[in-house]
Design a protein around this motif. Structure first.
Motif, short mmCIF file in Angstrom:
data_model
loop_
_atom_site.label_atom_id
_atom_site.label_comp_id
_atom_site.label_asym_id
_atom_site.label_seq_id
_atom_site.Cartn_x
_atom_site.Cartn_y
_atom_site.Cartn_z
N THR A 97 -19.39 20.78 27.31
CA THR A 97 -19.87 21.62 26.09
C THR A 97 -20.08 20.73 24.85
O THR A 97 -20.66 21.22 23.95
N ASP A 98 -19.90 19.61 24.76
CA ASP A 98 -20.15 18.64 23.57
C ASP A 98 -21.38 18.01 23.62
O ASP A 98 -21.62 17.22 22.74
N GLY A 99 -22.04 18.24 24.94
CA GLY A 99 -23.22 17.72 24.92
C GLY A 99 -23.33 16.44 25.58
O GLY A 99 -24.31 15.45 25.72
N ALA A 100 -22.19 15.88 25.88
CA ALA A 100 -21.96 14.42 26.31
C ALA A 100 -21.96 14.45 27.89
O ALA A 100 -21.58 15.38 28.36
N THR A 101 -22.63 13.34 28.53
CA THR A 101 -22.58 13.19 29.95
C THR A 101 -21.61 12.27 30.52
O THR A 101 -21.40 11.30 30.00
N VAL A 102 -21.03 12.88 31.56
CA VAL A 102 -20.02 11.91 32.29
C VAL A 102 -20.46 11.85 33.65
O VAL A 102 -20.72 12.46 34.35
N PRO A 103 -20.54 10.43 33.97
CA PRO A 103 -21.15 9.96 35.38
C PRO A 103 -19.97 10.43 36.53
O PRO A 103 -18.95 10.49 36.19
N ILE A 104 -20.59 10.88 37.64
CA ILE A 104 -19.63 10.99 38.75
C ILE A 104 -19.80 10.00 39.73
O ILE A 104 -20.91 9.78 40.33
N SER A 105 -18.82 9.35 40.46
CA SER A 105 -18.79 8.19 41.47
C SER A 105 -17.51 8.36 42.22
O SER A 105 -16.59 8.26 41.62
N SER A 106 -17.80 8.51 43.37
CA SER A 106 -16.33 8.58 44.38
C SER A 106 -16.82 8.27 45.89
O SER A 106 -18.10 8.48 46.23
N THR A 107 -16.16 7.68 46.59
CA THR A 107 -16.19 7.20 47.89
C THR A 107 -14.98 7.55 48.67
O THR A 107 -13.77 7.80 48.26
N PHE A 108 -15.29 7.91 50.15
CA PHE A 108 -14.14 8.11 50.97
C PHE A 108 -15.06 7.93 52.39
O PHE A 108 -15.96 7.73 52.89
N LYS A 109 -13.75 7.85 53.45
CA LYS A 109 -14.28 7.82 54.64
C LYS A 109 -13.70 8.66 55.75
O LYS A 109 -12.59 9.45 55.39
N THR A 110 -14.37 9.18 56.57
CA THR A 110 -14.04 10.10 57.79
C THR A 110 -13.35 9.48 58.94
O THR A 110 -13.39 8.27 59.12
N LEU A 111 -12.50 10.43 59.56
CA LEU A 111 -11.77 9.76 60.72
C LEU A 111 -12.52 9.31 61.82
O LEU A 111 -13.71 9.88 62.07
N LYS A 112 -12.22 8.36 62.77
CA LYS A 112 -12.93 7.89 63.99
C LYS A 112 -12.50 8.98 64.98
O LYS A 112 -11.33 9.05 65.32
N ALA A 113 -13.63 9.41 65.57
CA ALA A 113 -13.38 10.19 66.92
C ALA A 113 -13.12 9.51 68.13
O ALA A 113 -13.41 8.32 68.41
N ALA A 114 -12.14 10.41 68.89
CA ALA A 114 -11.77 9.74 70.11
C ALA A 114 -13.11 9.68 71.10
O ALA A 114 -13.45 8.72 71.96
#
Length: 414
Positions: A138-155
């Motif tokens: 609401t202050d007009g400033a932009t905040v970047p979003i960056s995130s990574t993750f991994k999914t489980l390996k299936a049998a």
């Protein structure tokens, strides 16, 4: 009696009092003093409300966007059916994207306030994902979003093979067939991810043949000309026993004209009805004693302009009096897995229309065989009557030999 002097004096005092009152009122206004109780102040703004009790809600204090992402950054062994969520407690989200390590985008959507984004629960097992985007506070400033993750390996991964082919035009009795590369334990979870849409209303149902095959057919034959789309949205589905859907598929196909064939073995005659009208009656021969043609609803599975037919494929060996090996059978159309065909049979022309002399196939003249071949599509029904030998379940596309109630009961969601 009041004297004149006294009257004049009284009038003079009254005049002074009026002047004082007037002067007092003017003095209060000009000096900006507090109004007397019950007085109403104007804001001086045109159109401003002066209704007693009216108030203005103050604007919240400006604040920076505060973003949270689930799964957390750096998470591993995330379940593929986990929806990814991005939230901000202040402001709104902008242009959120979720991509796998191949650059493919996972679908998602914002809520009404645009302060939360949620992905579809269809991640690929054993893959890396990146969340990107931004949030505006609401202050007009932009905040970047960056995130990574991994999914489980299936049998085991779950993938589908499908009948019919994408873009194919098929007959009115063709059942949709999905063959899985691995057994499905949680059939309900998988079936929830299967959807059939049609260009005209059709009442249909899924039916599990076994843990590796599920079919779909309408209550009655498909209406001629119907457009059908099958969405196998199984990427990320938990099929049980650590088996996870690794891909989704979508196929579309069309239903051709209505061609319904009825074979009366006792009368040695085949009747072909096209779009509800009898198009041709054809003299035929069917299976002789010991090779009786099965009765029931069959569906054309394959079509061959020329087909080699070797009796060894049905267990008859060379040297047996019933052995045959014909290299050029014309206009052959398979209707059972065990080897029954509809085809041209010039060698039995003397028996067509009068006797059953084949090894189970329905034979006809070459001219009739060619005409019939040109009318049909894979998926057209062939209804055989007149024998006591019945179709075995699974000996071809036998879905139409099950009652509608029993067929629907084969759904994992029934």
């Amino acid at each position: 009696m009041v004297s004149g002097s006294v009257r004049k004096h009284g009038l003079a005092v009254a005049g002074i009092c009026v002047m004082l009152l007037v002067g007092s009122a003017c003095s209060d206004t000009e000096a900006g003093g507090s109004p007397s109780p019950g007085a109403t102040q104007s804001s001086g703004t045109p159109g401003a409300s002066t209704t007693p009790g009216a108030s203005t809600t103050p604007s919240p204090d400006p604040g920076a966007a505060s973003v949270s992402v689930v799964p957390a950054k750096g998470a591993t062994s995330v379940k593929p059916d986990t929806p990814v969520t991005v939230k901000t407690s202040v402001g709104t989200l902008k242009d959120v994207r979720l991509k796998d390590d191949d650059g493919d985008t996972v679908a998602g959507s914002f809520n009404t306030e645009k302060n939360q984004w949620t992905s579809a629960p269809q991640l690929e097992p054993g893959a890396s994902y990146t969340v990107t985007g931004s949030a505006e506070g609401t202050d007009g400033a932009t905040v970047p979003i960056s995130s990574t993750f991994k999914t489980l390996k299936a049998a085991r991964n779950l993938k589908a093979s499908v009948v019919p082919l994408n873009g194919e035009t098929v007959g009115v009795a063709l059942p949709i067939q999905i063959y899985w590369n691995n057994p499905v334990k949680d059939q309900a979870a998988v079936e929830k991810r299967l959807k059939v849409t049609t260009s005209v209303p059709v009442d249909g149902s899924w039916h599990w043949v076994n843990s590796k095959q599920v079919n779909y057919r309408p209550k009655n034959y498909w209406p001629a000309g119907t457009k059908v789309t099958v969405n196998i949205d199984t990427q990320g589905v938990n099929a049980g026993s650590n088996t996870w859907g690794s891909a989704s598929r979508k196929i579309s196909f069309a239903i051709g004209k209505s061609v319904v064939t009825r074979v009366d073995v006792k009368k040695h005659t085949m009747y072909v009805t096209i779009n509800g009208k009898l198009a041709r009656s054809i003299p035929i021969t069917a299976g002789k004693d010991g090779f009786t043609t099965r009765s029931g609803v069959k569906v054309i599975m394959e079509k061959f302009a020329t087909k080699r037919m070797d009796a060894r494929t049905v267990g008859i060996k060379p040297g047996d009096p019933e052995y045959y090996d014909i290299h050029d059978v014309k206009w052959a159309q398979r209707v059972t897995s065990s080897g029954e065909f509809m085809h041209g049979a010039p060698w039995s022309s003397g028996s067509q229309g009068s006797a059953n002399v084949s090894h189970g196939c329905v034979g006809m003249s070459l001219a009739n065989g060619q005409w019939y071949f040109q009318q049909t599509l894979r998926g057209d029904p062939v209804i055989v009557t007149g024998t006591t030998r019945k179709m075995e379940p699974g000996n071809g596309w036998t879905d139409w030999n099950t009652t509608w109630a029993a067929y629907k009961a084969g759904s994992a969601l029934s």
